[in-house]
Design an enzyme around this catalytic site. Structure first.
Site, PDB file in Angstrom:
ATOM      1  N   ASN A   1       7.766   5.003  -2.544  1.00 52.23           N
ATOM      2  CA  ASN A   1       7.005   3.694  -2.738  1.00 52.23           C
ATOM      3  C   ASN A   1       6.739   3.345  -4.243  1.00 52.23           C
ATOM      4  OD1 ASN A   1       7.246   3.792  -0.145  1.00 52.23           O
ATOM      5  ND2 ASN A   1       5.170   3.706   0.389  1.00 52.23           N
TER       6      ASN A   1
ATOM      7  N   HIS B   1      -2.391   5.720  -5.747  1.00 50.48           N
ATOM      8  CA  HIS B   1      -2.237   4.253  -6.042  1.00 50.48           C
ATOM      9  C   HIS B   1      -2.644   3.666  -7.091  1.00 50.48           C
ATOM     10  CE1 HIS B   1      -1.902   4.673  -1.320  1.00 50.48           C
ATOM     11  NE2 HIS B   1      -0.786   4.184  -1.736  1.00 50.48           N
ATOM     12  N   GLY B   2      -2.009   2.529  -7.666  1.00 54.54           N
ATOM     13  CA  GLY B   2      -2.603   1.885  -8.843  1.00 54.54           C
ATOM     14  C   GLY B   2      -2.036   2.294 -10.157  1.00 54.54           C
TER      15      GLY B   2
ATOM     16  N   ASP C   1       3.798  -1.894   5.151  1.00 52.74           N
ATOM     17  CA  ASP C   1       2.969  -0.912   4.340  1.00 52.74           C
ATOM     18  C   ASP C   1       1.811  -0.912   4.809  1.00 52.74           C
ATOM     19  OD1 ASP C   1       3.125   1.097   2.494  1.00 52.74           O
ATOM     20  OD2 ASP C   1       2.641  -0.310   0.863  1.00 52.74           O
TER      21      ASP C   1
ATOM     22  N   THR D   1       2.760  -0.975  -7.827  1.00 53.29           N
ATOM     23  CA  THR D   1       2.279  -1.592  -9.234  1.00 53.29           C
ATOM     24  C   THR D   1       3.253  -1.769 -10.350  1.00 53.29           C
ATOM     25  OG1 THR D   1       0.404  -0.120  -8.562  1.00 53.29           O
ATOM     26  CG2 THR D   1       0.424  -0.825 -10.792  1.00 53.29           C
TER      27      THR D   1
ATOM     28  N   SER E   1       4.493   4.632  -8.735  1.00 52.79           N
ATOM     29  CA  SER E   1       4.524   3.854 -10.083  1.00 52.79           C
ATOM     30  C   SER E   1       3.631   4.677 -11.022  1.00 52.79           C
ATOM     31  CB  SER E   1       3.797   2.627  -9.966  1.00 52.79           C
ATOM     32  OG  SER E   1       4.465   1.589  -9.181  1.00 52.79           O
TER      33      SER E   1
ATOM     34  N   HIS F   1       3.845   7.921  -1.788  1.00 54.56           N
ATOM     35  CA  HIS F   1       3.027   6.798  -2.099  1.00 54.56           C
ATOM     36  C   HIS F   1       2.440   6.950  -3.302  1.00 54.56           C
ATOM     37  CE1 HIS F   1       2.526   4.673   1.838  1.00 54.56           C
ATOM     38  NE2 HIS F   1       3.024   5.559   2.095  1.00 54.56           N
ATOM     39  N   GLY F   2       2.317   5.908  -3.901  1.00 54.76           N
ATOM     40  CA  GLY F   2       1.524   5.900  -5.288  1.00 54.76           C
ATOM     41  C   GLY F   2       2.562   6.295  -6.424  1.00 54.76           C
TER      42      GLY F   2
HETATM   43 ZN    ZN Z   1       0.867   3.593  -0.269  1.00 53.72          ZN
END
Ligand code: ZN
Length: 283
Positions: free
Chosen positions: A229, A179-180, A81, A232, A210, A207-208
Site C-alpha cells: 500500500n 502509516h504517514g 482500505d 502518503t 511510503s 501497509h505504511g
Molecule cells: Zn494502512
C-alpha cells in the site's frame, strides 16, 4: 478491466511479485494511477479509506473508479482500505467495490476474529475477497489516533489461528512499518514476516510503505508480501506538482493546469514502484 483482488493477488503470490495498492483522493489521483498502470502494463488496485469516502461518498468513488477500471487496458480492482465496520464493508460491496478490508486490529484478538468473520460471511456469498489486519501498523491511519511508535508485531501463531477462524483471503501484518511520514529510518522486521509466512498461506499485505526503501520492500516480497500500500507518497507528489506550478504561475486560474503537474508527479512515483514490486508487464 474491472476485476477483484482475489486472482490478482494469487497470481502475484505464484509469480513472486506484489501488486501496488494506491490510495486515490480525487479524479486526478485515479487518472494518474491508471496512466501509470497502463504505461507499465501492470495490474493495479485503486483504494480509498473511510476518511476519503466521507469527503465525497462511496457512490462517488465507486462510480469514478469503475469508469476508470472499465476503460483501462489493464486489470483494476477497487478496494476499501481500512474498513471500519461490517456495515461500511457491505455498503462498499453494494456500491461496486470489488475488494474490502475490515480492520479490527485495534480490537482484542477474539473480537477481531468475530468482526472479520462477520464480513467474510457476507463477502464470500458474492465472491468478494476480504483483507483483514492482525498486529498493529503504527502511525496515523486515516482520521484515527496517532499510534505513536507502538507497532506491535503480528504473532505468527495468532496469525495461523486468525486466518483459519475468519476465512479472510489476505492479511495485513504488523512488521515494523508505520502509516504517514517516517521520522527515523523505516525498518521491516523480515524475520517476523518469514515466521508469519511459514504459518499462513494467504497473500500478506504491507501497509505504511511510503518512505520505506525499495530494497526492503523487495525483500519483503520474497518473504511473502503480495500487496503493497502507498498513500502518503502520492499525496506529497500531487501537492508538490500542484503547488510548484502555482508558485511559478500565480495568476493561472484553470485548475487543470496545476493538476496536470500533480498527476505527472504521481504517475512517476507509481511507475517506479511498479518496477520495484515486479508487477510491470504482468497485466
Ligand atoms: Zn494502512
Amino acid at each position: 478491466m474491472l476485476v477483484t483482488t482475489k486472482e490478482m493477488l494469487l497470481r502475484a503470490q505464484e509469480g513472486h511479485y506484489a501488486i501496488g495498492a494506491f490510495n486515490v483522493e480525487n479524479l486526478e489521483f485515479v487518472m494518474a494511477v491508471i496512466a501509470a498502470a497502463e504505461s507499465k502494463h501492470s495490474p493495479v488496485i485503486l483504494q480509498t479509506t473511510p476518511g476519503t469516502i466521507k469527503y465525497a461518498s462511496l457512490d462517488y468513488f465507486a462510480s469514478m473508479c469503475r469508469a476508470a477500471a472499465e476503460n483501462a487496458r489493464v486489470p483494476v480492482a477497487i478496494h476499501l482500505d481500512h474498513g471500519d465496520s461490517c456495515e461500511r464493508c457491505v455498503q462498499a460491496m453494494y456500491a461496486g467495490y470489488t475488494s474490502v478490508m475490515i480492520d479490527g486490529s485495534q480490537e482484542a484478538f477474539v473480537d477481531n476474529i468475530a468482526l472479520t468473520a462477520q464480513v467474510t460471511h457476507v463477502a464470500n456469498a458474492i465472491d468478494i475477497p476480504v483483507e483483514a489486519e492482525l498486529g498493529k501498523v503504527g502511525g496515523k491511519e486515516d482520521d484515527g489516533p496517532d499510534v505513536k511508535g507502538d507497532s506491535s508485531y503480528t504473532n505468527p501463531d495468532e496469525a495461523e489461528e486468525f486466518v483459519a477462524r475468519t476465512g479472510c483471503t489476505s492479511l495485513a501484518v504488523g512488521v515494523g512499518t508505520v502509516h504517514g511520514v517516517y521520522v527515523g529510518t523505516p525498518h521491516i522486521e523480515q524475520d517476523v514476516l518469514k515466521a508469519i509466512r511459514s504459518r499462513v498461506e494467504i497473500p500478506l499485505v504491507l501497509h505504511g510503505t511510503s518512505g520505506v526503501p525499495d530494497d526492503q520492500v523487495a525483500e519483503a516480497i520474497t518473504n511473502g508480501v503480495c500487496k503493497v500500500n502507498y498513500a502518503t507518497e502520492l499525496r506529497q507528489a500531487f501537492m508538490r506538482g500542484f503547488m510548484g506550478y502555482m508558485e511559478d504561475n500565480p495568476y493561472v486560474f484553470d485548475p487543470k493546469k496545476p493538476a496536470a503537474l500533480g498527476m505527472e508527479a504521481i504517475q512517476a512515483i507509481v511507475e517506479s514502484h511498479m518496477d520495484n514490486l515486479g508487477s510491470t508487464h504482468k497485466a
